[in-house]
Enzyme design. Structure first.
Site, short mmCIF file in Angstrom:
data_model
loop_
_atom_site.label_atom_id
_atom_site.label_comp_id
_atom_site.label_asym_id
_atom_site.label_seq_id
_atom_site.Cartn_x
_atom_site.Cartn_y
_atom_site.Cartn_z
N HIS A 1 -1.20 10.96 -2.62
CA HIS A 1 -2.57 10.62 -2.26
C HIS A 1 -3.47 11.85 -2.13
O HIS A 1 -4.57 11.89 -2.66
CB HIS A 1 -2.58 9.84 -0.94
CG HIS A 1 -3.96 9.49 -0.46
ND1 HIS A 1 -4.73 10.35 0.31
CD2 HIS A 1 -4.71 8.38 -0.65
CE1 HIS A 1 -5.90 9.79 0.56
NE2 HIS A 1 -5.91 8.59 0.01
N ASP B 1 -1.05 6.24 -5.65
CA ASP B 1 -2.12 7.19 -5.96
C ASP B 1 -1.63 8.25 -6.93
O ASP B 1 -0.48 8.68 -6.85
CB ASP B 1 -2.58 7.90 -4.68
CG ASP B 1 -2.95 6.91 -3.59
OD1 ASP B 1 -4.04 6.35 -3.68
OD2 ASP B 1 -2.13 6.70 -2.67
N GLU C 1 0.80 -0.54 -4.79
CA GLU C 1 -0.36 0.32 -5.02
C GLU C 1 0.10 1.75 -4.81
O GLU C 1 0.91 2.02 -3.92
CB GLU C 1 -1.46 -0.06 -4.02
CG GLU C 1 -2.77 0.71 -4.18
CD GLU C 1 -2.85 1.98 -3.33
OE1 GLU C 1 -3.84 2.70 -3.46
OE2 GLU C 1 -1.90 2.27 -2.55
N ASP D 1 0.16 -2.12 4.47
CA ASP D 1 1.32 -1.26 4.72
C ASP D 1 2.54 -2.09 5.11
O ASP D 1 3.65 -1.59 5.10
CB ASP D 1 1.02 -0.29 5.89
CG ASP D 1 -0.09 0.69 5.58
OD1 ASP D 1 -0.36 0.93 4.39
OD2 ASP D 1 -0.69 1.22 6.54
N LYS E 1 -6.91 9.34 -8.50
CA LYS E 1 -7.61 10.06 -7.44
C LYS E 1 -8.59 11.10 -7.99
O LYS E 1 -9.51 11.51 -7.29
CB LYS E 1 -6.61 10.78 -6.52
CG LYS E 1 -5.64 9.87 -5.81
CD LYS E 1 -6.30 8.79 -4.97
CE LYS E 1 -7.00 9.34 -3.75
NZ LYS E 1 -7.55 8.21 -2.91
N HIS F 1 0.83 -1.21 0.00
CA HIS F 1 0.00 0.00 0.00
C HIS F 1 0.87 1.26 0.00
O HIS F 1 1.64 1.49 0.93
CB HIS F 1 -0.89 -0.03 1.24
CG HIS F 1 -1.83 1.12 1.36
ND1 HIS F 1 -1.89 1.93 2.47
CD2 HIS F 1 -2.77 1.59 0.51
CE1 HIS F 1 -2.83 2.83 2.30
NE2 HIS F 1 -3.38 2.66 1.12
N ARG F 2 0.76 2.05 -1.06
CA ARG F 2 1.58 3.25 -1.24
C ARG F 2 3.06 2.90 -1.10
O ARG F 2 3.85 3.67 -0.58
CB ARG F 2 1.17 4.36 -0.27
CG ARG F 2 -0.32 4.72 -0.38
CD ARG F 2 -0.75 5.84 0.54
NE ARG F 2 -2.19 5.83 0.69
CZ ARG F 2 -2.88 6.55 1.56
NH1 ARG F 2 -2.24 7.37 2.38
NH2 ARG F 2 -4.19 6.47 1.64
N GLU G 1 -3.96 3.95 -8.64
CA GLU G 1 -5.26 4.47 -8.24
C GLU G 1 -5.39 5.91 -8.70
O GLU G 1 -4.64 6.79 -8.26
CB GLU G 1 -5.47 4.39 -6.72
CG GLU G 1 -6.86 4.89 -6.35
CD GLU G 1 -7.11 4.98 -4.85
OE1 GLU G 1 -7.97 5.81 -4.46
OE2 GLU G 1 -6.47 4.25 -4.08
#
Length: 215
Positions: free
Chosen positions: A48, A35, A33, A210, A96, A6-7, A94
């Site tokens: 993000h 953003d 992943e 994470d 945004k 995640h990120r 992703e």
């Protein structure tokens, strides 16, 4: 089951940074992943929030800064990440904001990125519809934190590959239903060991976390 950072590896390094993505790869993720927002000069930027306040030493809207200015603050462009990852893992982009959709697709095409390595997701379903309208083949993930049935219907409509639900929505029954309809399930963001155990028991296809080393 895919290990999805995640990120990047947000539990270990500043989110959505090249250091975070490098850490995730070092921890053996199958996918990262990230953003995407647009800079002032319409470059896809990996961050993000709509502002840079939380993650940098400066303040203001992402759209008030050029890509070069944002890079100097430690915020990479999507192209920077493509170059860094260099096909070592898959990338979940992703989107945004709807306005970034075209620029993301153009970047993927222009850089001849292997589309089998890219999965585009968004909470903005209009953006996902635009992605499918522009590209019949690219893989799509439908993000939802509220309504799985609606997400399932929309996923069918746009020929998505996966549904990305908030993990608290999941039950053994609805996971089975989604899988029977032919969709993969990539829930988010699961960090605590007991939650990881529960979600793993549901036979999901991947977990966004994470802490990739916990999977």
């Amino acid at each position: 089951m895919l290990k999805i950072g995640h990120r990047g590896a947000k539990g270990h390094a500043a989110e959505n940074t090249l250091a975070s993505f490098q850490k995730a790869i070092a921890l053996g993720v199958d996918m990262i992943e990230l953003d995407v927002q647009l800079s002032l000069d319409k470059v896809p930027i990996v961050i993000h929030d709509e502002t840079i306040d939380r993650t940098t030493s400066s303040v203001g809207l992402v759209t008030d800064y050029s890509a070069k200015e944002l890079q100097k603050l430690g915020i990479p462009t999507l192209r920077d990440v493509f170059e860094q990852v260099d096909n070592r893992c898959e990338i979940n982009v992703e989107i945004k904001t709807f306005s970034a959709t075209q620029a993301v697709l153009d970047l993927i095409d222009k850089n001849k990125i292997d589309k089998t390595k890219i999965l585009i997701s968004s909470f903005d379903w209009n953006a996902l519809q635009e992605v499918r309208f522009r590209d019949e083949e690219i893989r799509i993930g439908v993000l939802t934190e509220t309504d799985l049935d609606l997400a399932l219907a929309f996923a069918k409509f746009i020929k998505a590959e996966a549904i990305h639900p908030y993990f608290h929505l999941l039950t053994a029954e609805n996971v089975l239903k989604i899988k029977e309809k032919g969709f993969k399930i990539f829930p988010w963001t699961i960090n605590e060991p007991e939650d990881i155990t529960f979600v793993t028991s549901l036979n999901v296809d991947g977990i966004i976390t994470d802490f990739p080393e916990r999977l």
